[in-house]
Design a protein around this motif. Structure first.
Motif, PDB file in Angstrom:
ATOM      1  N   GLU A 325     -74.960 -24.691  41.332  1.00 54.05           N
ATOM      2  CA  GLU A 325     -73.970 -23.628  41.480  1.00 54.05           C
ATOM      3  C   GLU A 325     -73.149 -23.420  40.213  1.00 54.05           C
ATOM      4  OE1 GLU A 325     -71.604 -24.194  44.978  1.00 54.05           O
ATOM      5  OE2 GLU A 325     -73.344 -24.249  46.327  1.00 54.05           O
ATOM      6  N   ARG A 326     -73.461 -24.154  39.170  1.00 50.91           N
ATOM      7  CA  ARG A 326     -72.832 -23.935  37.859  1.00 50.91           C
ATOM      8  C   ARG A 326     -73.907 -24.065  36.781  1.00 50.91           C
ATOM      9  NH1 ARG A 326     -70.708 -29.199  35.814  1.00 50.91           N
ATOM     10  NH2 ARG A 326     -71.012 -30.779  37.399  1.00 50.91           N
ATOM     11  N   ALA A 327     -74.864 -23.154  36.884  1.00 50.50           N
ATOM     12  CA  ALA A 327     -76.044 -23.219  36.023  1.00 50.50           C
ATOM     13  C   ALA A 327     -75.697 -23.106  34.543  1.00 50.50           C
ATOM     14  CB  ALA A 327     -77.023 -22.113  36.410  1.00 50.50           C
ATOM     15  N   GLU A 328     -74.542 -22.504  34.240  1.00 49.67           N
ATOM     16  CA  GLU A 328     -74.145 -22.366  32.837  1.00 49.67           C
ATOM     17  C   GLU A 328     -73.872 -23.719  32.172  1.00 49.67           C
ATOM     18  OE1 GLU A 328     -72.465 -21.738  35.699  1.00 49.67           O
ATOM     19  OE2 GLU A 328     -70.715 -20.553  35.125  1.00 49.67           O
ATOM     20  N   ASP A 329     -73.727 -24.777  32.974  1.00 54.96           N
ATOM     21  CA  ASP A 329     -73.473 -26.110  32.414  1.00 54.96           C
ATOM     22  C   ASP A 329     -74.748 -26.890  32.122  1.00 54.96           C
ATOM     23  OD1 ASP A 329     -70.763 -25.878  32.340  1.00 54.96           O
ATOM     24  OD2 ASP A 329     -70.375 -27.023  34.161  1.00 54.96           O
ATOM     25  N   ILE A 330     -75.891 -26.413  32.610  1.00 50.13           N
ATOM     26  CA  ILE A 330     -77.113 -27.210  32.501  1.00 50.13           C
ATOM     27  C   ILE A 330     -77.481 -27.489  31.052  1.00 50.13           C
ATOM     28  CG2 ILE A 330     -79.605 -27.219  32.937  1.00 50.13           C
ATOM     29  CD1 ILE A 330     -79.037 -25.719  35.550  1.00 50.13           C
ATOM     30  N   LEU A 331     -77.577 -26.438  30.232  1.00 47.07           N
ATOM     31  CA  LEU A 331     -78.003 -26.652  28.847  1.00 47.07           C
ATOM     32  C   LEU A 331     -76.958 -27.378  28.002  1.00 47.07           C
ATOM     33  CD1 LEU A 331     -80.002 -23.409  27.994  1.00 47.07           C
ATOM     34  CD2 LEU A 331     -80.822 -25.641  28.764  1.00 47.07           C
ATOM     35  N   PRO A 332     -75.651 -27.037  28.075  1.00 43.81           N
ATOM     36  CA  PRO A 332     -74.677 -27.826  27.311  1.00 43.81           C
ATOM     37  C   PRO A 332     -74.715 -29.310  27.664  1.00 43.81           C
ATOM     38  CG  PRO A 332     -73.666 -25.790  28.053  1.00 43.81           C
ATOM     39  CD  PRO A 332     -75.005 -25.869  28.713  1.00 43.81           C
ATOM     40  N   LEU A 333     -74.813 -29.620  28.950  1.00 43.28           N
ATOM     41  CA  LEU A 333     -74.894 -31.023  29.353  1.00 43.28           C
ATOM     42  C   LEU A 333     -76.183 -31.666  28.853  1.00 43.28           C
ATOM     43  CD1 LEU A 333     -73.568 -30.790  33.022  1.00 43.28           C
ATOM     44  CD2 LEU A 333     -72.504 -32.085  31.163  1.00 43.28           C
ATOM     45  N   ALA A 334     -77.299 -30.943  28.964  1.00 42.59           N
ATOM     46  CA  ALA A 334     -78.580 -31.485  28.519  1.00 42.59           C
ATOM     47  C   ALA A 334     -78.545 -31.816  27.030  1.00 42.59           C
ATOM     48  CB  ALA A 334     -79.707 -30.494  28.825  1.00 42.59           C
TER      49      ALA A 334
END
Length: 454
Positions: A325-334
């Motif tokens: 539900e907060r897909a915008e965080d996936i790449l920064p976290l990755a």
């Protein structure tokens, strides 16, 4: 000639599920001789009811029950208690049934006739795993205390709002209840709240509630007096006293037994407690932060959790959204995790290819941030090239199919409804209970599932 050493006592809670009375009695006897608390039942309904009432560490499950296959019961047991270690037992062992049971979530496999040593060995592995989880929680807490303070990584407006609220909450001393699925970062947020508070210079103590038996957890929390139980060779302070002037974080609070819930309620209200086996009342200046992935409101209605304790713990309640539900965080976290683990592995920084980034965005991440972190760690250790391609992803995440429908995403109402029904049915012990939660007739569930399969 020296006396033989006393057998090791594991303190594990075990559930035996077998429709043969003699088998139930035999396994129960082996377990009791190993110092386990045992409940033996003859049916799947009784097993599910037992798991509703209490926490168990291990279940010995016969694959041939009178009313249904034991294999079909495995996911129902794990839906109620995901941490449960399931050992399947059968007189009709084949490679196919073993593989099928493991795929459903079983951890071990015993063929009849089995020996007491085999039963004891299975219990020993569970006890070792539980002790390891407790040790990991303690080490993570120490690492967090010694690490450099950094801002949480997020591009999500919802998470930014959550952190702003948490900063305001940190200034008070009221108890905080953190809710959210497993892996969403509840323990990290608890440490942030401690670090933002006036108690930041004080200790941050962690207790993982599901990893210990009731007796050991009471000792872990409140300490014990010498002789309070077998193995208590000296007075020992607990985590409550160790957290004096700081914060006590109780992870998975919903797993506490009724007896410990009463003791914790008293401490949260009055800051008073007694060590196990001692009558002296002590006090501690400690702030309590609790976390759960369970629906505590439903547990209150079912009589599994004290309503007064819930009211005391959720003076302030914060809910962490799942990663999907907060897909915008996936790449920064990755990227952040990949850089961290590449440094730990003494490698040059790794890069994610566009195809890999797209795959990461599509994945539903049922394990949330913890699953993403573990995926990046695996890549940093195993992937030989500097550019990370989709083939580097673990098997479980490799297909990375379309993300599961979620509220606010680009999904139809029909897809959202279907996803909601499937998730409720998966965790409910019976189809009738799922229908009650959904507010529909059980036949409606059957018709919709049949329509989906056709």
């Amino acid at each position: 000639m020296s006396a033989p050493a006393a057998p090791q006592r594991f303190g594990v809670r075990a559930l035996v599920i077998d429709d043969e009375k003699n088998i139930r009695a035999t396994i129960a006897l082996c377990l009791e001789e190993a110092g386990c608390e045992v409940e033996a039942v003859a049916s799947s309904q009784a097993a599910l009811a037992a798991l509703e009432r209490a926490r168990f560490d291990i279940a010995f499950l016969d694959l041939r029950l009178a009313e249904e296959s034991g294999i079909e019961l495995i996911p129902k047991l794990l839906a109620l208690r995901p941490e449960l270690a399931i050992v399947v037992i059968t007189a009709y062992a084949t490679v196919e049934t073993a593989v099928q049971a493991m795929r459903r979530g079983a951890q071990d496999y015993l063929q009849k006739p089995f020996t007491p040593a085999q039963i004891r060995h299975a219990v020993e592995r569970v006890a070792e795993r539980r002790a390891l989880l407790s040790r990991v929680a303690q080490l993570e807490a120490r690492l967090a205390e010694s690490s450099v303070d950094t801002e949480p990584v997020t591009d999500s407006p919802a998470m930014r709002t959550l952190f702003e609220t948490a900063r305001r909450v940190a200034r008070a001393d009221a108890p905080v209840l953190l809710r959210g699925e497993s892996g969403t970062g509840k323990s990290l947020l608890a440490r942030e709240i401690h670090g933002w508070s006036a108690r930041a210079a004080g200790p941050f103590q962690v207790v993982s509630c599901p990893t210990l038996t009731e007796e050991l957890l009471a000792s872990e929390l409140f300490g014990h007096a010498r002789g309070a139980y077998t193995g208590a060779v000296q007075d020992q302070a607990g985590r409550v006293e160790a957290a004096e002037g700081g914060t006590l974080f109780l992870d998975e609070i919903g797993e506490l037994s009724p007896g410990l819930q009463a003791k914790l309620l008293r401490f949260v209200q009055d800051h008073e407690f007694e060590r196990v086996g001692e009558t002296r009342t002590r006090r501690a200046d400690v702030r309590v932060i609790a976390a759960t992935n369970r629906d505590l409101d439903a547990d209150v209605r079912a009589g599994r959790f004290r309503e007064d304790l819930l009211y005391r713990l959720n003076v302030v309640e914060l809910t962490l959204p799942p990663l999907r539900e907060r897909a915008e965080d996936i790449l920064p976290l990755a990227h952040n995790f990949l850089l961290e683990f590449a440094r730990a592995a003494k490698r040059a920084p790794l890069e994610l290819s566009p195809a890999t980034e797209a795959a990461l965005r599509r994945h539903g991440w049922p394990g949330n941030v913890r699953e993403l972190r573990n995926t990046m760690e695996r890549i940093a250790i195993l992937w030989p090239a500097q550019l990370v391609e989709p083939e580097a992803l673990p098997v479980r995440a490799a297909p990375l199919a379309q993300a599961r429908p979620h509220v606010g995403g680009d999904f139809t109402l029909e897809a959202l409804e279907r996803e909601h029904i499937e998730q409720v049915v998966a965790r409910a012990p019976t189809q009738e209970e799922a229908a009650r939660i959904l507010g529909i007739d059980p036949s409606t569930i059957w018709r919709r599932r049949k329509k989906t399969q056709s």
